[in-house]
Structures are given as C-alpha cells and as structure tokens.
Design a protein around this motif. Structure first.
Motif, PDB file in Angstrom:
ATOM      1  N   CYS A 110       0.835  -1.196   0.000  1.00  0.00           N
ATOM      2  CA  CYS A 110       0.000   0.000   0.000  1.00  0.00           C
ATOM      3  C   CYS A 110       0.875   1.252   0.000  1.00  0.00           C
ATOM      4  CB  CYS A 110      -0.898   0.026   1.236  1.00  0.00           C
ATOM      5  SG  CYS A 110      -1.965  -1.414   1.362  1.00  0.00           S
ATOM      6  N   GLU A 148      -4.150   3.722   3.492  1.00  0.00           N
ATOM      7  CA  GLU A 148      -4.606   2.748   2.502  1.00  0.00           C
ATOM      8  C   GLU A 148      -4.600   1.343   3.098  1.00  0.00           C
ATOM      9  OE1 GLU A 148      -3.538   0.844  -1.864  1.00  0.00           O
ATOM     10  OE2 GLU A 148      -2.387   2.582  -1.173  1.00  0.00           O
ATOM     11  N   ARG A 163      -7.910  -1.144   3.501  1.00  0.00           N
ATOM     12  CA  ARG A 163      -7.964  -2.476   2.892  1.00  0.00           C
ATOM     13  C   ARG A 163      -8.083  -3.572   3.935  1.00  0.00           C
ATOM     14  NH1 ARG A 163      -3.428  -2.825  -1.600  1.00  0.00           N
ATOM     15  NH2 ARG A 163      -4.400  -4.869  -1.843  1.00  0.00           N
TER      16      ARG A 163
END
Length: 61
Positions: free
Chosen positions: A23, A28, A32
């Motif tokens: 990432c 991020e 996720r």
C-alpha cells in the motif's frame, strides 16, 4: 510503497491466515485491512509494528 501483513484472527484470538498487502501508506493499508474483517477479526502489521486491529464486522456485541 509499504509492505503490510493482515493477520486473520479466529474467535479464540489465534491467527489462522495472513494476507500480504502493498500500500502507499498506513491509511490505505487500514482501509484495505478493515474490508477483510468479515467473519473474523484482523490485525494489520508493518514488520514488527502493529498498525491497527479490527474486530469481526459481523460480530454482534
């Protein structure tokens, strides 16, 4: 880019699988990892740094 591991955690608190992520940053990676917390909890790690912990999204309090 940063490499992360998302550890899938069963109801007893034991890791039963890991997902490798790459990432751009922690934000991020957190987004996720949170998506993977369905049917089990998850822990997001970058090397030896615990970044975040998410309980099972389906678990009722």
């Amino acid at each position: 880019m940063t490499e992360y591991r998302v550890y899938l955690v069963d109801r007893d608190g034991h890791f039963f699988d890991a997902v490798h992520l790459i990432c751009a940053d922690d934000a991020e990676g957190i987004g996720r990892a949170k998506e993977l917390a369905v049917g089990h909890g998850v822990e997001l790690w970058e090397l030896d740094r615990k970044v975040a912990v998410f309980p099972d999204q389906n678990k009722t309090p």
